[in-house]
Design an enzyme around this catalytic site. Structure first.
Site, PDB file in Angstrom:
ATOM      1  N   ASN A   1       0.323  26.191  -4.502  1.00 31.56           N
ATOM      2  CA  ASN A   1       0.505  26.597  -5.898  1.00 31.56           C
ATOM      3  C   ASN A   1       1.625  25.747  -6.478  1.00 31.56           C
ATOM      4  O   ASN A   1       2.811  26.054  -6.339  1.00 31.56           O
ATOM      5  CB  ASN A   1       0.846  28.085  -5.974  1.00 31.56           C
ATOM      6  N   GLU A   2       1.230  24.660  -7.086  1.00 27.55           N
ATOM      7  CA  GLU A   2       2.195  23.690  -7.606  1.00 27.55           C
ATOM      8  C   GLU A   2       2.787  24.185  -8.923  1.00 27.55           C
ATOM      9  O   GLU A   2       2.271  25.153  -9.516  1.00 27.55           O
ATOM     10  CB  GLU A   2       1.493  22.342  -7.823  1.00 27.55           C
ATOM     11  N   PRO A   3       3.894  23.547  -9.382  1.00 19.04           N
ATOM     12  CA  PRO A   3       4.494  23.943 -10.652  1.00 19.04           C
ATOM     13  C   PRO A   3       3.441  24.077 -11.747  1.00 19.04           C
ATOM     14  O   PRO A   3       2.545  23.233 -11.865  1.00 19.04           O
ATOM     15  CB  PRO A   3       5.465  22.798 -10.952  1.00 19.04           C
TER      16      PRO A   3
ATOM     17  N   THR B   1       4.578  16.356  -3.698  1.00 17.98           N
ATOM     18  CA  THR B   1       3.922  16.911  -2.509  1.00 17.98           C
ATOM     19  C   THR B   1       3.170  15.820  -1.766  1.00 17.98           C
ATOM     20  O   THR B   1       3.206  15.732  -0.536  1.00 17.98           O
ATOM     21  CB  THR B   1       2.934  18.025  -2.943  1.00 17.98           C
TER      22      THR B   1
END
Ligand code: F6R
Length: 644
Positions: free
Chosen positions: A176-178, A195
């Site tokens: 769950n990236e920014p 990442t």
């Protein structure tokens, strides 16, 4: 928000015994701190094992959410150990992994599917049908249905009893990236650039890292009954601080965990180094002022108020939580002078000690005048990258300097570099079939497959000869260069073997043979699983074994830092300045390591070449000394003394 102990309801008592249990008002997530990741991982494994057994006793299934990456490896190792040695059974366990790269075949060694089987599932008695990992190899038009069924399956088991997490430098949990919404569920996501950069070394280059992944959502994680997040090493310190102390924001998805009522962060000392209570404890209470803490506080204060040490006033101390220190020392005047002198005394142009000089206030002893010195270098270039200036001085000041390269560094030589040398050798001797075999091996190598032993040997030799170029440039006789080739490194893969008795024996033998007065070693704490850290552990273990031998009573150990970080100012015990000419000599020594120039394989998260990083770091240290009011040097290399 005050963190309360009810968060500990599920936790094993050992969290309380081993962890620092005083979270401060800045901290919004319960966390415990261990001195090392091994102890911490064992405690987390115990919590999981206790839950599995508790569910067994109740005749229930235990539903675990699992993570991959470097952080949970030791937890899985301990669970496997408990299965093999203590009969811990996983027959009642159902697992759901957080994520998988997309597109990714499950048999690919880079897949999380492969990772989980290699580290856990192949070694325990879990039923294969109870293992759930997002599928990375389904057609794009099936992803949505797959994600919905993954969520439904979790729900059908009554949700996750326990979710294990790591954290990315972007603040991602799962992938769950920014930008991820707190209501997000399992879905396809585009990976953040940071990442992908972090994953680049295990994919042998950024271009090979997948751009997407399927990940459980934030809501999926938040619905777990218990969450434990692991973070080790300095690389995680900033994001851990932002997550624990910052506001809840989609820019740092891990901050959503502030709203989860049964979450514990399990951390090591490096990962908490940016928390206010560690970084500036005077802002959260009245600490016990000792000389180290005073030094740390005064350096911090200078930066905060933008003044050199001798310009600090009583008001500066009082306004910034340091009134206790002021009261203890009397006045800013006394404190400033004391601190100024302490820093001044770290600076020396004589890293091996200055002959015939009063050494009361010098970092090193004047005698013996000619010292035997070992420089341990984890890879065959850290010596010149991290302490090339000091190395050069030690030799030119007449010390007997031995360089011990701990690992061969062979996996960091690219195939095209190795091919060049093999083709030169074959041209000189066209009938030699061994060169042709090396060329064929390189050309026929499948993606990510380990090199053949012959190719590895060639790559190791390339690094040895580059090292000799640099050490000869610094006038060290070849007889004083030692290639230890520690066995733990020789897997031909990025994943190394654990440190073994054979590694420690090699380290002990070389120290006994040389009987040094000084040992220099890479004191890297940033990456608990990286080669530098393992090499440091090999030294610590060797010192433990031989510290009582008579010659060791006269041996001092100095730690330098690798290419990634520098010591904090208050940690520095010896600062060796360099003139502009010496900076150029150091640069030239680094240039001898040609296989590590121009697009190196293990670049890390910094795209600058090693010589540029080294120069900027040494310049930066010099500037810090200058801004504290000390002399203005072109560059400084810094060392911390290790007392064993
Ligand atoms: C892995 C995962 C990621 C990692 C994170 C930290 O399944 O979902 O969130 O936990 O990227 O990775 P390491 O532990 O390698 O630093």
């Amino acid at each position: 928000m005050v963190i309360e102990d009810q968060f500990m309801n599920l936790s094993d008592i050992s969290y309380k015994e081993a962890g620092v249990f005083e979270n401060t008002r800045f901290e919004k997530i319960h966390n415990v701190v261990f001195s090392n990741s091994n102890d911490a991982s064992a405690v987390v494994a115990n919590e999981i094992a206790a839950l599995v057994k508790q569910k067994q006793d109740l005749g229930e299934l235990c539903v675990l959410g699992l993570a991959t990456g470097s952080s949970p490896i030791k937890v899985y190792e301990e669970l496997v150990r408990q299965h093999k040695e203590e009969g811990l059974s996983f027959k009642n366990v159902v697992t759901f992994n957080l994520d998988e790269y997309y597109f990714m075949h499950p048999h690919n060694v880079q897949s999380y599917h492969y990772f989980m089987h290699e580290h856990l599932f192949n070694h325990i008695d879990i039923l294969p049908e109870n293992v759930n990992i997002p599928k990375g190899d389904i057609p794009a038009n099936e992803i949505l249905d797959f994600c919905i069924s993954y969520e439904n399956k979790i729900k059908s088991y009554g949700g996750l009893d326990f979710q294990l997490l790591g954290i990315g430098r972007t603040g991602h949990i799962g992938f769950n990236e920014p930008g991820s919404h707190n209501n997000s569920r399992t879905r396809l996501i585009t990976l953040d650039h940071i990442t992908r950069v972090d994953a680049a070394s295990s994919f042998l280059g950024l271009e090979n890292v997948p751009k997407k992944a399927i990940t459980m959502g934030i809501r999926t994680v938040m619905e777990a009954k218990r969450v434990v997040l692991l973070a080790w090493g300095q690389n995680k310190a900033e994001i851990i601080c932002e997550t624990i102390e910052g506001e809840i924001t989609s820019h740092v998805p891990a901050t959503y965990l502030q709203n989860h009522n049964n979450t514990t962060f399990v951390l090591d000392e490096e990962a908490v180094s940016e928390l206010t209570r560690i970084k500036s404890p005077w802002l959260v209470g009245s600490p016990d002022w000792n000389p180290d803490l005073s030094a740390k506080a005064i350096v911090w204060l200078c930066e905060k108020v933008n003044k050199s040490i001798l310009r600090l006033t009583d008001k500066d101390y009082n306004d910034n939580g340091m009134e206790g220190l002021l009261a203890q020392e009397g006045s800013a005047y006394d404190l400033n002078i004391k601190m100024f002198n302490k820093l001044q005394h770290t600076i020396t142009g004589w890293p091996g000690g200055k002959p015939n000089a009063d050494d009361t206030n010098r970092p090193e002893r004047a005698t013996p005048e000619r010292k035997r010195v070992i420089i341990f270098s984890p890879h065959p270039d850290d010596d010149v990258i991290s302490m090339g200036g000091t190395f050069d001085r030690l030799v030119s000041q007449g010390h007997e300097v031995h360089i011990c390269y701990q690992t061969s560094g062979n996996i960091a030589v690219s195939n095209h570099e190795a091919l060049k040398f093999a083709e030169v050798a074959l041209s000189l001797n066209p009938k030699d079939v061994s060169y042709q075999k090396i060329i064929d091996d390189i050309n026929g190598n499948k993606e990510f497959a380990p090199d053949s032993p012959e190719v590895r040997q060639l790559k190791g030799i390339i690094r040895q000869k580059e090292s000799l170029g640099a050490t000869r440039y610094f006038n060290v006789p070849d007889a004083q260069i030692h290639f230890l080739n520690l066995p733990f490194y020789e897997t031909g893969k990025i994943k190394k073997k654990p440190l073994g008795a054979d590694d420690i024996e090699i380290m002990c033998n070389i120290i006994e043979e040389i009987k040094p007065h000084q040992i220099y070693a890479a004191g890297d704490l940033a990456d608990p699983h990286g080669t530098h850290r393992v090499c440091l552990d090999s030294l610590f273990k060797a010192l433990e074994e031989i510290k009582n031998k008579p010659f060791m009573s006269d041996c001092w150990v100095w730690l330098y830092r690798g290419a990634w970080h520098e010591w904090d100012m208050h940690d520095i015990d010896m600062a060796v300045p360099m003139s502009p000419d010496q900076v150029l000599r150091k640069r030239k020594a680094i240039f001898y390591h040609q296989s590590q120039k121009d697009g190196v394989m293990f670049q890390g998260d910094d795209s600058r070449e090693f010589w540029v990083r080294a120069e900027e770091r040494n310049k930066d240290t010099a500037q810090k000394y200058h801004s504290l009011g000390l002399a203005d040097y072109a560059a400084i290399e810094a060392f911390k003394r290790y007392i064993y």
